[in-house]
Design a protein around this motif. Structure first.
Motif, PDB file in Angstrom:
ATOM      1  N   TYR A   1      -1.244   5.723  11.745  1.00  0.00           N
ATOM      2  CA  TYR A   1      -2.494   5.006  11.727  1.00  0.00           C
ATOM      3  C   TYR A   1      -2.718   4.549  12.863  1.00  0.00           C
ATOM      4  O   TYR A   1      -1.595   4.174  13.708  1.00  0.00           O
ATOM      5  CB  TYR A   1      -2.082   3.890  10.716  1.00  0.00           C
ATOM      6  CG  TYR A   1      -2.393   4.047   9.360  1.00  0.00           C
ATOM      7  CD1 TYR A   1      -3.357   4.127   8.343  1.00  0.00           C
ATOM      8  CD2 TYR A   1      -0.921   4.246   8.433  1.00  0.00           C
ATOM      9  CE1 TYR A   1      -3.445   4.445   7.046  1.00  0.00           C
ATOM     10  CE2 TYR A   1      -1.006   4.558   6.874  1.00  0.00           C
ATOM     11  CZ  TYR A   1      -2.273   4.790   6.678  1.00  0.00           C
ATOM     12  OH  TYR A   1      -2.544   5.077   5.131  1.00  0.00           O
TER      13      TYR A   1
ATOM     14  N   SER B   1      -8.717 -11.167  -2.121  1.00  0.00           N
ATOM     15  CA  SER B   1      -7.476 -10.731  -1.617  1.00  0.00           C
ATOM     16  C   SER B   1      -6.544 -10.665  -2.516  1.00  0.00           C
ATOM     17  O   SER B   1      -5.310 -10.210  -2.357  1.00  0.00           O
ATOM     18  CB  SER B   1      -7.093 -11.764  -0.414  1.00  0.00           C
ATOM     19  OG  SER B   1      -6.836 -13.006  -0.943  1.00  0.00           O
TER      20      SER B   1
ATOM     21  N   ASN C   1       1.028  -1.344  -0.158  1.00  0.00           N
ATOM     22  CA  ASN C   1      -0.128   0.104   0.160  1.00  0.00           C
ATOM     23  C   ASN C   1       0.836   1.336  -0.016  1.00  0.00           C
ATOM     24  O   ASN C   1       0.515   2.232   0.675  1.00  0.00           O
ATOM     25  CB  ASN C   1      -0.911  -0.272   1.263  1.00  0.00           C
ATOM     26  CG  ASN C   1      -2.294   0.705   0.965  1.00  0.00           C
ATOM     27  OD1 ASN C   1      -2.495   1.275  -0.250  1.00  0.00           O
ATOM     28  ND2 ASN C   1      -2.958   0.957   2.144  1.00  0.00           N
TER      29      ASN C   1
ATOM     30  N   ARG D   1      -1.722  -2.213  13.773  1.00  0.00           N
ATOM     31  CA  ARG D   1      -1.886  -3.659  13.438  1.00  0.00           C
ATOM     32  C   ARG D   1      -3.362  -3.890  12.878  1.00  0.00           C
ATOM     33  O   ARG D   1      -3.944  -4.857  13.127  1.00  0.00           O
ATOM     34  CB  ARG D   1      -1.422  -4.524  14.406  1.00  0.00           C
ATOM     35  CG  ARG D   1      -0.055  -4.464  14.632  1.00  0.00           C
ATOM     36  CD  ARG D   1       0.396  -5.555  15.650  1.00  0.00           C
ATOM     37  NE  ARG D   1       1.885  -5.527  16.113  1.00  0.00           N
ATOM     38  CZ  ARG D   1       2.967  -6.013  15.378  1.00  0.00           C
ATOM     39  NH1 ARG D   1       2.760  -6.459  14.271  1.00  0.00           N
ATOM     40  NH2 ARG D   1       4.148  -5.587  15.680  1.00  0.00           N
ATOM     41  N   SER D   2      -4.091  -2.404  12.523  1.00  0.00           N
ATOM     42  CA  SER D   2      -5.363  -2.803  12.140  1.00  0.00           C
ATOM     43  C   SER D   2      -5.367  -3.423  10.720  1.00  0.00           C
ATOM     44  O   SER D   2      -4.415  -3.205   9.787  1.00  0.00           O
ATOM     45  CB  SER D   2      -5.991  -1.349  11.972  1.00  0.00           C
ATOM     46  OG  SER D   2      -7.296  -1.453  11.102  1.00  0.00           O
ATOM     47  N   PRO D   3      -6.459  -4.541  10.374  1.00  0.00           N
ATOM     48  CA  PRO D   3      -6.261  -5.091   9.177  1.00  0.00           C
ATOM     49  C   PRO D   3      -6.594  -4.175   7.815  1.00  0.00           C
ATOM     50  O   PRO D   3      -6.198  -4.317   6.744  1.00  0.00           O
ATOM     51  CB  PRO D   3      -7.624  -6.169   9.308  1.00  0.00           C
ATOM     52  CG  PRO D   3      -7.682  -6.337  10.600  1.00  0.00           C
ATOM     53  CD  PRO D   3      -7.329  -5.035  11.424  1.00  0.00           C
ATOM     54  N   GLY D   4      -7.008  -3.157   8.163  1.00  0.00           N
ATOM     55  CA  GLY D   4      -7.704  -2.066   7.196  1.00  0.00           C
ATOM     56  C   GLY D   4      -6.243  -1.554   6.479  1.00  0.00           C
ATOM     57  O   GLY D   4      -6.345  -0.933   5.265  1.00  0.00           O
ATOM     58  N   TYR D   5      -5.122  -1.381   7.129  1.00  0.00           N
ATOM     59  CA  TYR D   5      -3.940  -0.906   6.350  1.00  0.00           C
ATOM     60  C   TYR D   5      -2.680  -1.853   6.444  1.00  0.00           C
ATOM     61  O   TYR D   5      -1.445  -1.434   6.346  1.00  0.00           O
ATOM     62  CB  TYR D   5      -3.536   0.341   6.838  1.00  0.00           C
ATOM     63  CG  TYR D   5      -3.496   0.744   8.328  1.00  0.00           C
ATOM     64  CD1 TYR D   5      -4.332   1.033   9.240  1.00  0.00           C
ATOM     65  CD2 TYR D   5      -2.429   0.250   9.264  1.00  0.00           C
ATOM     66  CE1 TYR D   5      -4.218   1.241  10.436  1.00  0.00           C
ATOM     67  CE2 TYR D   5      -2.327   0.502  10.408  1.00  0.00           C
ATOM     68  CZ  TYR D   5      -3.206   0.853  11.183  1.00  0.00           C
ATOM     69  OH  TYR D   5      -3.172   0.925  12.484  1.00  0.00           O
ATOM     70  N   ARG D   6      -3.074  -3.196   6.672  1.00  0.00           N
ATOM     71  CA  ARG D   6      -1.954  -4.033   6.935  1.00  0.00           C
ATOM     72  C   ARG D   6      -1.332  -4.430   5.459  1.00  0.00           C
ATOM     73  O   ARG D   6      -2.260  -4.574   4.515  1.00  0.00           O
ATOM     74  CB  ARG D   6      -2.682  -5.311   7.304  1.00  0.00           C
ATOM     75  CG  ARG D   6      -1.462  -6.552   7.668  1.00  0.00           C
ATOM     76  CD  ARG D   6      -2.199  -7.758   8.524  1.00  0.00           C
ATOM     77  NE  ARG D   6      -2.632  -7.206   9.965  1.00  0.00           N
ATOM     78  CZ  ARG D   6      -3.562  -7.897  10.639  1.00  0.00           C
ATOM     79  NH1 ARG D   6      -4.095  -9.058  10.078  1.00  0.00           N
ATOM     80  NH2 ARG D   6      -3.753  -7.405  11.799  1.00  0.00           N
ATOM     81  N   SER D   7       0.034  -4.643   5.419  1.00  0.00           N
ATOM     82  CA  SER D   7       0.413  -5.001   4.192  1.00  0.00           C
ATOM     83  C   SER D   7       0.331  -6.441   3.848  1.00  0.00           C
ATOM     84  O   SER D   7      -0.026  -7.245   4.551  1.00  0.00           O
ATOM     85  CB  SER D   7       1.853  -4.773   4.344  1.00  0.00           C
ATOM     86  OG  SER D   7       2.474  -3.427   4.394  1.00  0.00           O
ATOM     87  N   ALA D   8       0.262  -6.632   2.462  1.00  0.00           N
ATOM     88  CA  ALA D   8       0.282  -8.084   1.776  1.00  0.00           C
ATOM     89  C   ALA D   8       1.678  -8.519   1.766  1.00  0.00           C
ATOM     90  O   ALA D   8       2.556  -8.046   1.898  1.00  0.00           O
ATOM     91  CB  ALA D   8      -0.637  -8.159   0.916  1.00  0.00           C
TER      92      ALA D   8
ATOM     93  N   ARG E   1      -8.780  -6.586  -4.712  1.00  0.00           N
ATOM     94  CA  ARG E   1      -7.748  -5.801  -3.678  1.00  0.00           C
ATOM     95  C   ARG E   1      -7.121  -4.778  -4.216  1.00  0.00           C
ATOM     96  O   ARG E   1      -6.908  -3.653  -3.429  1.00  0.00           O
ATOM     97  CB  ARG E   1      -6.960  -6.872  -2.870  1.00  0.00           C
ATOM     98  CG  ARG E   1      -6.250  -6.428  -1.763  1.00  0.00           C
ATOM     99  CD  ARG E   1      -5.503  -7.561  -0.753  1.00  0.00           C
ATOM    100  NE  ARG E   1      -4.867  -6.570   0.266  1.00  0.00           N
ATOM    101  CZ  ARG E   1      -4.313  -7.507   1.185  1.00  0.00           C
ATOM    102  NH1 ARG E   1      -4.392  -8.809   1.154  1.00  0.00           N
ATOM    103  NH2 ARG E   1      -3.509  -6.738   2.411  1.00  0.00           N
TER     104      ARG E   1
END
Length: 340
Positions: free
Chosen positions: A139, A238, A125, A143-150, A265
């Motif tokens: 942020y 995803s 991202n 560790r919010s899933p909304g901005y977590r890296s893949a 995604r």
């Protein structure tokens, strides 16, 4: 034989070509002032075009093929030839019998690096997080899933098209410990760094396995608009889609809806649609604001513009030219019937 370079060559480029071709070959280039040295006008070329045996270049001004009655060979310094098909160049080649060559794989390395840039930028991202950092935004909560890296490590990259570009992408993906699967017409032909190869009839099951899907097939009548709602529905929500081939492979409306609904995604692309309705209607560029979406990373036909590429293209183009002039089989001859 008379060879016309369709761009405004440098002295070094012209000398390189002249030193390579058989003695007695006349090599000339576009004349006059230019705005972009890679392009030329009808007026700048017509004096030489009327009796040229060979055209070699990147762009063809309107009408120049029609006056080249002596043309025996079109040395097209691009990977794809769909632009030639659009202006009737391939049909004219079939009608008159002149040969056409291109240079498949010439841009494989920079385009493969562009694919990995898209994959990393989408996964991490990068653009959104850079903008947040530039605005000193932090942020929260952590560790919010909304901005977590893949991740790339351990994930599956699927290559639709395993030619020069696809093969180069596979090698780079292996450096990230990715599983790499491919899809092509001849699935029985092994390719290094490909863990499994599928046929086109297995496309939807193939897509369901992938975390990253890369489009790297030539633009033909068969591949135009090949990727639409059904193909996106076959992908994981995803997953990321990356297009390094041609914009018209993907159905734009279906792509936009998937990106804005959360069904897909993210999307990375260096290529964009071109709409052609008898060449009488406005064309070019995405009609929907895909490039501005936060889950999209884009460039506009810049993937092949990299260090070493001008030298590489001149080298391969001169190889095509020498093969034709000396009567050897063309390594990169275009199959007029297939369109690539």
């Amino acid at each position: 034989m008379k060879v016309l370079c369709l761009w405004h060559t440098t002295d070094e480029e012209l000398r390189y070509i002249k030193d390579a071709v058989p003695r007695g070959t006349e090599v000339v280039s576009a004349e006059g002032e230019f705005f972009s040295r890679w392009e030329s006008t009808f007026q700048q070329l017509k004096r030489h075009a009327v009796d040229a045996d060979v055209f070699m270049g990147f762009a063809l001004p309107k009408g120049i093929l029609e006056i080249a009655k002596n043309l025996k060979f079109l040395n097209w310094l691009h990977t794809g030839v769909d632009d030639l098909e659009l202006i009737g160049g391939l049909a004219l080649a079939k009608q008159r019998g002149f040969k056409v060559a291109n240079m498949p794989g010439a841009y494989a390395l920079p385009l493969a690096e562009q694919v990995m840039m898209f994959a990393l930028a989408l996964a991490k991202n990068t653009l959104v997080k850079h903008q947040a950092a530039a605005n000193n935004f932090r942020y929260f909560p952590p560790r919010s899933p909304g901005y977590r890296s893949a991740m790339l490590h351990g994930r599956t990259m699927g290559l639709i098209g395993v030619g020069g570009i696809g093969t180069a992408v596979a090698k780079l993906a292996k450096g990230f410990s990715m599983r790499v699967i491919g899809i092509r017409r001849r699935k029985d032909k092994p390719v290094e760094n490909i863990d499994a190869m599928c046929g086109m009839d297995e496309l939807h099951s193939f897509l369901g396995e992938c975390d990253y899907v890369v489009l790297a097939v030539p633009s033909t009548a068969d591949t135009d608009q090949m990727f639409g709602r059904a193909e996106i529905e076959a992908m994981k929500p995803s997953a990321f889609l990356i297009n390094i081939a041609r914009g018209n492979l993907v159905q734009e409306k279906a792509l936009y809806e998937a990106l804005t609904s959360g069904r897909l995604r993210g999307y990375g692309s260096d290529v964009w649609p071109r709409y052609d309705y008898g060449r009488t209607w406005p064309t070019g560029g995405a009609r929907l604001p895909i490039q501005s979406l936060p889950n999209v990373v884009a460039s506009i036909h810049q993937g092949g513009d990299a260090d070493d590429m001008e030298e590489r293209i001149l080298e391969l183009g001169t190889q095509n030219l020498v093969e034709f002039l000396t009567g050897k089989p063309l390594t990169y001859g275009v199959n007029i019937e297939l369109g690539y």
